[in-house]
Design a protein around this motif. Sequence first.
Motif, mmCIF file in Angstrom:
data_model
loop_
_atom_site.group_PDB
_atom_site.id
_atom_site.type_symbol
_atom_site.label_atom_id
_atom_site.label_comp_id
_atom_site.label_asym_id
_atom_site.label_seq_id
_atom_site.Cartn_x
_atom_site.Cartn_y
_atom_site.Cartn_z
ATOM 1 N N THR A 252 -76.626 -0.508 21.356
ATOM 2 C CA THR A 252 -77.940 -0.676 21.985
ATOM 3 C C THR A 252 -78.749 -1.835 21.427
ATOM 4 O O THR A 252 -79.692 -2.280 22.075
ATOM 5 C CB THR A 252 -78.779 0.604 21.809
ATOM 6 N N GLY A 253 -78.413 -2.302 20.242
ATOM 7 C CA GLY A 253 -79.231 -3.312 19.588
ATOM 8 C C GLY A 253 -80.420 -2.723 18.853
ATOM 9 O O GLY A 253 -81.245 -3.471 18.317
ATOM 10 N N SER A 275 -69.582 -9.679 26.159
ATOM 11 C CA SER A 275 -70.955 -9.352 26.561
ATOM 12 C C SER A 275 -71.552 -8.411 25.541
ATOM 13 O O SER A 275 -70.846 -7.631 24.901
ATOM 14 C CB SER A 275 -70.989 -8.706 27.955
ATOM 15 N N PHE A 276 -72.835 -8.504 25.368
ATOM 16 C CA PHE A 276 -73.587 -7.573 24.532
ATOM 17 C C PHE A 276 -75.030 -7.603 24.986
ATOM 18 O O PHE A 276 -75.444 -8.479 25.762
ATOM 19 C CB PHE A 276 -73.465 -7.904 23.034
ATOM 20 N N GLY A 277 -75.800 -6.653 24.512
ATOM 21 C CA GLY A 277 -77.211 -6.606 24.867
ATOM 22 C C GLY A 277 -78.022 -6.038 23.729
ATOM 23 O O GLY A 277 -77.488 -5.414 22.802
ATOM 24 N N PHE A 278 -79.304 -6.239 23.811
ATOM 25 C CA PHE A 278 -80.205 -5.746 22.776
ATOM 26 C C PHE A 278 -81.629 -5.789 23.304
ATOM 27 O O PHE A 278 -81.914 -6.428 24.321
ATOM 28 C CB PHE A 278 -80.098 -6.592 21.499
ATOM 29 N N GLN A 279 -82.514 -5.090 22.610
ATOM 30 C CA GLN A 279 -83.927 -5.108 22.944
ATOM 31 C C GLN A 279 -84.728 -5.573 21.738
ATOM 32 O O GLN A 279 -84.378 -5.274 20.588
ATOM 33 C CB GLN A 279 -84.404 -3.723 23.373
ATOM 34 N N VAL A 280 -85.774 -6.317 22.008
ATOM 35 C CA VAL A 280 -86.719 -6.740 20.978
ATOM 36 C C VAL A 280 -88.132 -6.446 21.454
ATOM 37 O O VAL A 280 -88.372 -6.294 22.660
ATOM 38 C CB VAL A 280 -86.587 -8.249 20.652
ATOM 39 N N ILE A 281 -89.054 -6.365 20.524
ATOM 40 C CA ILE A 281 -90.475 -6.317 20.859
ATOM 41 C C ILE A 281 -90.973 -7.746 20.791
ATOM 42 O O ILE A 281 -90.927 -8.383 19.727
ATOM 43 C CB ILE A 281 -91.261 -5.420 19.879
#
Length: 342
Positions: A252-253, A275-281
């Motif tokens: 998920t990151g 491929s990969f993904g992630f979330q940041v603020i």
Amino acid sequence: MTDPRAQIGTTGKRLSRRSMLAGAAAGVVAPAAIASLGGSAATAQGNSKGDSGKTRRITMYAEEFPDGNVGYGLAPGKASIPGPILEIWEGDTLEIDLVNNTDRRLSIHPHGVNYSVDSDGSPLNDSFNEPGETRTYIWSTTAPYKASGNMWMPGSAGYWHYHDHALGGAHGTEGLRKGLYGALIVRRKGDILPERQHTVVFNDMTINNKVAPHVPILEANLGERVEFIAIGHGNTFHTFHLHAHRWANNRTGILEGPKDPSQVVDNRDLNPGDSFGFQVIAGEGVGPGVWMYHCHVQFHSDGGMAGIFLVRNEDGSLPDGAQAALDRYHGHEHGGDHPHGH
């Protein structure tokens, strides 16, 4: 200098957290396909192996652009590069009616999900669309489950992608080069939903088939939760680096707690087919501003593999110094002439 709002890429949209949470509480299921220009995040529940899950059907269109590039879209005349973000939840099935509005054979092939040979999207299995043909591709997913021998099998959740596998040859090499690709997300029950989404595809020496300073600017406001889906295509080794923001190198990151041992990174290999993904603020700990993302292979970034992640003030206004940085980006030479796609 063009207003930076006119340079915004068509790869993200702010999603209402209140509406997403309200939908989840009410058991509302949003469409499985989230277009590049938005839609709302899905709120379906995950399912264990053997559950029927939910089946959703969408129509996608493959269309050629005037410059010869080709893209996928969710409506006639709405094709884009990259194509729309497709989202489903573990246990659900997605049926895609692909309409080939070009004069070439092509297909759609997914990573990370289950499909029969009929939905493989490859000429090997006679699975593709002839010019003008509509064909249905069926992708299914599963949650983790216990198999024989007391072994656990992985579920489908992850940041995946889809692409052509038939245009120009048995492997769709020409289709990939021309822009037939997009992001596919399979979420697990409990996953955190973003407010904005951006797809970034390193395709040979381009980003989303463009090079700086023509790479669309990706935006967010300070404090928004932003999801990046990074995809690699072509024939070249790359690394993806995002300035001032970092993520956990896991599914998920996101760290699951202060003792989560996942490696925290701000640079990761992004090679063909990966491929990969992630979330940041956005701007967390660093504030608003103009932040670069780029390939960290130096002659790649010098050659134009660099884009902008613009973090505006919380009210949407430009932060101090941002306009000057945008002017420098648009006025900088990035390695000569390159073909620019849509």
